[in-house]
Enzyme design. Sequence first.
Site, PDB file in Angstrom:
ATOM      1  N   GLY A  45     -65.608  20.086  20.996  1.00 46.66           N
ATOM      2  CA  GLY A  45     -65.894  19.569  22.345  1.00 46.66           C
ATOM      3  C   GLY A  45     -67.050  20.356  22.918  1.00 46.66           C
TER       4      GLY A  45
ATOM      5  N   ILE B 278     -60.833  13.514  55.667  1.00 50.67           N
ATOM      6  CA  ILE B 278     -61.260  12.763  56.855  1.00 50.67           C
ATOM      7  C   ILE B 278     -60.444  11.472  56.985  1.00 50.67           C
ATOM      8  CG2 ILE B 278     -63.200  11.433  57.815  1.00 50.67           C
ATOM      9  CD1 ILE B 278     -65.054  13.690  56.731  1.00 50.67           C
TER      10      ILE B 278
ATOM     11  N   GLU C  60     -70.484  15.105  29.024  1.00 49.87           N
ATOM     12  CA  GLU C  60     -71.882  15.502  28.728  1.00 49.87           C
ATOM     13  C   GLU C  60     -72.104  16.995  29.018  1.00 49.87           C
ATOM     14  OE1 GLU C  60     -75.077  12.850  28.957  1.00 49.87           O
ATOM     15  OE2 GLU C  60     -73.785  11.084  28.868  1.00 49.87           O
TER      16      GLU C  60
HETATM   17  N1  CAA Z   1     -82.943  20.595  22.545  1.00 49.11           N
HETATM   18  C1  CAA Z   1     -83.279  20.848  21.257  1.00 49.11           C
HETATM   19  N2  CAA Z   1     -82.702  21.842  20.516  1.00 49.11           N
HETATM   20  C2  CAA Z   1     -81.750  22.573  21.108  1.00 49.11           C
HETATM   21  C3  CAA Z   1     -81.344  22.348  22.435  1.00 49.11           C
HETATM   22  C4  CAA Z   1     -81.991  21.327  23.171  1.00 49.11           C
HETATM   23  N3  CAA Z   1     -81.664  21.056  24.448  1.00 49.11           N
HETATM   24  N4  CAA Z   1     -80.369  23.219  22.746  1.00 49.11           N
HETATM   25  C5  CAA Z   1     -80.158  23.978  21.655  1.00 49.11           C
HETATM   26  N5  CAA Z   1     -81.011  23.582  20.662  1.00 49.11           N
HETATM   27  C6  CAA Z   1     -81.137  24.179  19.328  1.00 49.11           C
HETATM   28  C7  CAA Z   1     -81.387  25.677  19.469  1.00 49.11           C
HETATM   29  O1  CAA Z   1     -82.771  25.954  19.614  1.00 49.11           O
HETATM   30  C8  CAA Z   1     -80.856  26.212  18.149  1.00 49.11           C
HETATM   31  O2  CAA Z   1     -81.824  26.015  17.144  1.00 49.11           O
HETATM   32  P1  CAA Z   1     -82.063  27.128  15.996  1.00 49.11           P
HETATM   33  O3  CAA Z   1     -80.753  27.240  15.267  1.00 49.11           O
HETATM   34  O4  CAA Z   1     -83.162  26.573  15.158  1.00 49.11           O
HETATM   35  O5  CAA Z   1     -82.412  28.393  16.704  1.00 49.11           O
HETATM   36  C9  CAA Z   1     -79.675  25.286  17.855  1.00 49.11           C
HETATM   37  O6  CAA Z   1     -79.899  24.067  18.626  1.00 49.11           O
HETATM   38  C10 CAA Z   1     -78.342  25.885  18.250  1.00 49.11           C
HETATM   39  O7  CAA Z   1     -78.407  26.189  19.641  1.00 49.11           O
HETATM   40  P2  CAA Z   1     -77.377  27.177  20.328  1.00 49.11           P
HETATM   41  O8  CAA Z   1     -77.303  28.450  19.527  1.00 49.11           O
HETATM   42  O9  CAA Z   1     -77.713  27.270  21.776  1.00 49.11           O
HETATM   43  O10 CAA Z   1     -75.983  26.376  20.120  1.00 49.11           O
HETATM   44  P3  CAA Z   1     -74.522  26.766  20.554  1.00 49.11           P
HETATM   45  O11 CAA Z   1     -73.612  26.507  19.417  1.00 49.11           O
HETATM   46  O12 CAA Z   1     -74.498  28.121  21.199  1.00 49.11           O
HETATM   47  O13 CAA Z   1     -74.166  25.623  21.642  1.00 49.11           O
HETATM   48  C11 CAA Z   1     -74.001  24.572  23.785  1.00 49.11           C
HETATM   49  C12 CAA Z   1     -74.766  25.550  22.843  1.00 49.11           C
HETATM   50  C13 CAA Z   1     -74.941  24.441  24.985  1.00 49.11           C
HETATM   51  C14 CAA Z   1     -72.659  25.110  24.245  1.00 49.11           C
HETATM   52  C15 CAA Z   1     -73.809  23.181  23.091  1.00 49.11           C
HETATM   53  O14 CAA Z   1     -72.862  23.269  22.050  1.00 49.11           O
HETATM   54  C16 CAA Z   1     -73.365  22.113  24.070  1.00 49.11           C
HETATM   55  O15 CAA Z   1     -74.195  21.536  24.759  1.00 49.11           O
HETATM   56  N6  CAA Z   1     -72.027  21.796  24.136  1.00 49.11           N
HETATM   57  C17 CAA Z   1     -71.543  20.723  24.949  1.00 49.11           C
HETATM   58  C18 CAA Z   1     -71.527  19.437  24.173  1.00 49.11           C
HETATM   59  C19 CAA Z   1     -71.636  18.226  25.040  1.00 49.11           C
HETATM   60  O16 CAA Z   1     -72.352  18.194  26.030  1.00 49.11           O
HETATM   61  N7  CAA Z   1     -70.948  17.169  24.647  1.00 49.11           N
HETATM   62  C20 CAA Z   1     -71.054  15.931  25.319  1.00 49.11           C
HETATM   63  C21 CAA Z   1     -70.574  14.820  24.435  1.00 49.11           C
HETATM   64  S1  CAA Z   1     -71.293  13.258  24.794  1.00 49.11           S
HETATM   65  C22 CAA Z   1     -70.553  12.727  26.205  1.00 49.11           C
HETATM   66  O17 CAA Z   1     -69.836  13.418  26.883  1.00 49.11           O
HETATM   67  C23 CAA Z   1     -70.908  11.339  26.578  1.00 49.11           C
HETATM   68  C24 CAA Z   1     -69.921  10.740  27.507  1.00 49.11           C
HETATM   69  O18 CAA Z   1     -68.838  10.375  27.131  1.00 49.11           O
HETATM   70  C25 CAA Z   1     -70.277  10.562  28.922  1.00 49.11           C
END
Ligand code: CAA
Length: 378
Positions: free
Chosen positions: A130, A336, A362
């Site tokens: 998640g 309210i 998201e």
């Molecule tokens: N754009 C491009 N690349 C990105 C990026 C971005 N915004 N963010 C991270 N990356 C890349 C990083 O540069 C990194 O690359 P390298 O390995 O080459 O260095 C790689 O991705 C890994 O990045 P992190 O180390 O930051 O990754 P992490 O495991 O620490 O995770 C996190 C970071 C922000 C917690 C991420 O896992 C996250 O966003 N989690 C939440 C998931 C989410 O939003 N799910 C939504 C599901 S869809 C939905 O909800 C739709 C709906 O129903 C409404």
Amino acid sequence: MAFILTEEQKLIQALAREFAEKEVEPIAIKVDLDGIYPDETMKKLAQIDLTAIPYPCEYGGGGADYVSYALVIEEISKVCASTGVVLACHTLAQSPILQFGTPEQKAKFLPMLTSYNMLGGFALTEAGAGTDAGAVATTAVLDGDHYVINGTKSWITNGDRAGIVVLMARTGTGEGTKGISAFIVEKSVSPFTVGKHEDKMGVRGSHTTELIFKNCRVPKENLLGKIGEGFKVAMASLDGGRIGIAAQALGIAQACLDESIRYSKERKQFGRPLASNQAIQWMIADMAKDVMASRMLVYNAASLKDNGMPFSMEAAVAKLFCSETAMKHSIKAIQIHGGYGYVRGSKVERLLRDAKITEIYEGTSEVQRMVISANLLR
Ligand code: CAA
């Protein structure tokens, strides 16, 4: 800095507002209470070119900018957040195809989605992946001309209706975010099944389901982006998606304000309108302050994206602030309204239930804080 909408943006906003009031609001209570997927509304949105607002006309999109997209999501969500998220996720599914697709993939799949001949889904989340999206366990193994997909995706918005899903699956042995690839899965060509249907607290007209992939064979030309870069495909798509959810939360917060103003002027206690009490006036002033700030954050993030500038952090700030605003002020709006706001079928009761999910999907509010701090501290 004032944010002045262009004439085109104002026209799209007016079109969306009129559509929302005439076509969406009258059925919003039923859509919510009975959990009805708003298919007819989506068809009508397609007829007026609002199902693919920020995508190029050459693929059947609306050819407008991302600010216009945010305006539409805001207007629709003001009256029905369920329809807002159906449209937002349909738009989210198109984004990785446009950003990372080959010319052939764009020409083949985008018109099916932009026209709403098919509904789109975004299949990243799993039971064990998640917030930790890099923990994807679904596998895709190359077998001749196909990838064979096995695994179960959870919490997929539009899951039961989607004809095309963008799916993230593990193709390599790398840990965490490494070794994940993205695929375009066309259900009619690569059948998968729909599992558990979630009985949600809010946004009940948007259907949220499991998707089960059992030896699902996807043509290898449907690999989206480079092998092993699926996590980046997902994150880059979610950056834009988060502006959509921020706009949804903004619409909910604006509706809380509108309902609170209307009710507090109408409702009389002690022989005078509620609005004559300073306690109510201050609640309304605080709501207006946060709604105005939310709006600027959404338009700012969308405008950065439109101008090709980095916007990942600004999208996270907008989503965090707008969703917390929607949550905080939907509770105030019920206060309210008193008992009249606490019953099923009251608009503010629905707004509270719908507001909560904007702090979760998201990327939770905690994820947005991770994104913001990671941008500032790197
Ligand atoms: N754009 C491009 N690349 C990105 C990026 C971005 N915004 N963010 C991270 N990356 C890349 C990083 O540069 C990194 O690359 P390298 O390995 O080459 O260095 C790689 O991705 C890994 O990045 P992190 O180390 O930051 O990754 P992490 O495991 O620490 O995770 C996190 C970071 C922000 C917690 C991420 O896992 C996250 O966003 N989690 C939440 C998931 C989410 O939003 N799910 C939504 C599901 S869809 C939905 O909800 C739709 C709906 O129903 C409404």
